[in-house]
Write a protein that holds these residues in place. Structure first.
Motif, PDB file in Angstrom:
ATOM      1  N   MET A   1      26.867  34.044  94.508  1.00 26.00           N
ATOM      2  CA  MET A   1      25.834  33.563  93.314  1.00 26.00           C
ATOM      3  C   MET A   1      25.577  34.688  92.433  1.00 26.00           C
ATOM      4  N   HIS A   2      25.343  35.963  93.263  1.00 33.02           N
ATOM      5  CA  HIS A   2      24.748  37.087  92.374  1.00 33.02           C
ATOM      6  C   HIS A   2      25.931  37.341  91.633  1.00 33.02           C
ATOM      7  N   SER A   3      27.163  37.596  92.159  1.00 33.95           N
ATOM      8  CA  SER A   3      28.431  37.991  91.424  1.00 33.95           C
ATOM      9  C   SER A   3      28.506  36.910  90.186  1.00 33.95           C
ATOM     10  N   GLU A   4      28.393  35.573  90.462  1.00 31.69           N
ATOM     11  CA  GLU A   4      28.411  34.632  89.284  1.00 31.69           C
ATOM     12  C   GLU A   4      27.425  35.101  88.192  1.00 31.69           C
ATOM     13  N   ARG A   5      26.293  35.444  88.675  1.00 28.05           N
ATOM     14  CA  ARG A   5      25.116  35.736  87.623  1.00 28.05           C
ATOM     15  C   ARG A   5      25.299  36.963  87.009  1.00 28.05           C
ATOM     16  N   ALA A   6      26.064  38.090  87.758  1.00 28.54           N
ATOM     17  CA  ALA A   6      26.266  39.306  87.023  1.00 28.54           C
ATOM     18  C   ALA A   6      27.335  39.017  86.068  1.00 28.54           C
TER      19      ALA A   6
END
Length: 111
Positions: A29-34
């Motif tokens: 999820m963090h990677s997608e947001r980034a």
């Protein structure tokens, strides 16, 4: 006690697996947001650059307009008082301006 030991280690193993899946999910999820943030930053950067190009193009149009006005003013100046090299130079400049500005005719002034 022997039964409690394996159960607790089995339960602990399940908790570790669940925790690991949760961490992987959070990381994804963090990677997608980034990635989304990077896309938005790139989009904003490109919009800024597009506007800069538009501004530069507009400034160039203004400069060209001003130069044409200056050329027209110069072209329309009286020069019948000039002689020799000065007259030849003025006529050469006027011919250059006439071609550059696509003037259809010469302006003549009568005194």
């Amino acid at each position: 006690m022997k039964k409690k030991g394996p159960r607790s280690s089995g339960s602990s193993s399940l908790n570790d697996d669940a925790f690991a899946r949760l961490m992987v999910s959070e990381l994804a999820m963090h990677s997608e947001r980034a990635i989304e943030m990077q896309k938005e930053e790139r989009k904003s950067f490109l919009e800024i650059k597009r506007r800069e190009v538009e501004c530069l193009a507009h400034e160039l149009e203004i400069q060209e307009y001003r130069q044409r006005q200056e050329d027209t003013r110069f072209y329309m100046q009286q020069y019948d008082h000039l002689t020799g090299d000065a007259l030849n130079h003025m006529e050469a400049l006027r011919t250059e301006i006439k071609v550059k500005c696509n003037f259809p005719y010469s302006f003549t002034f009568f005194i």
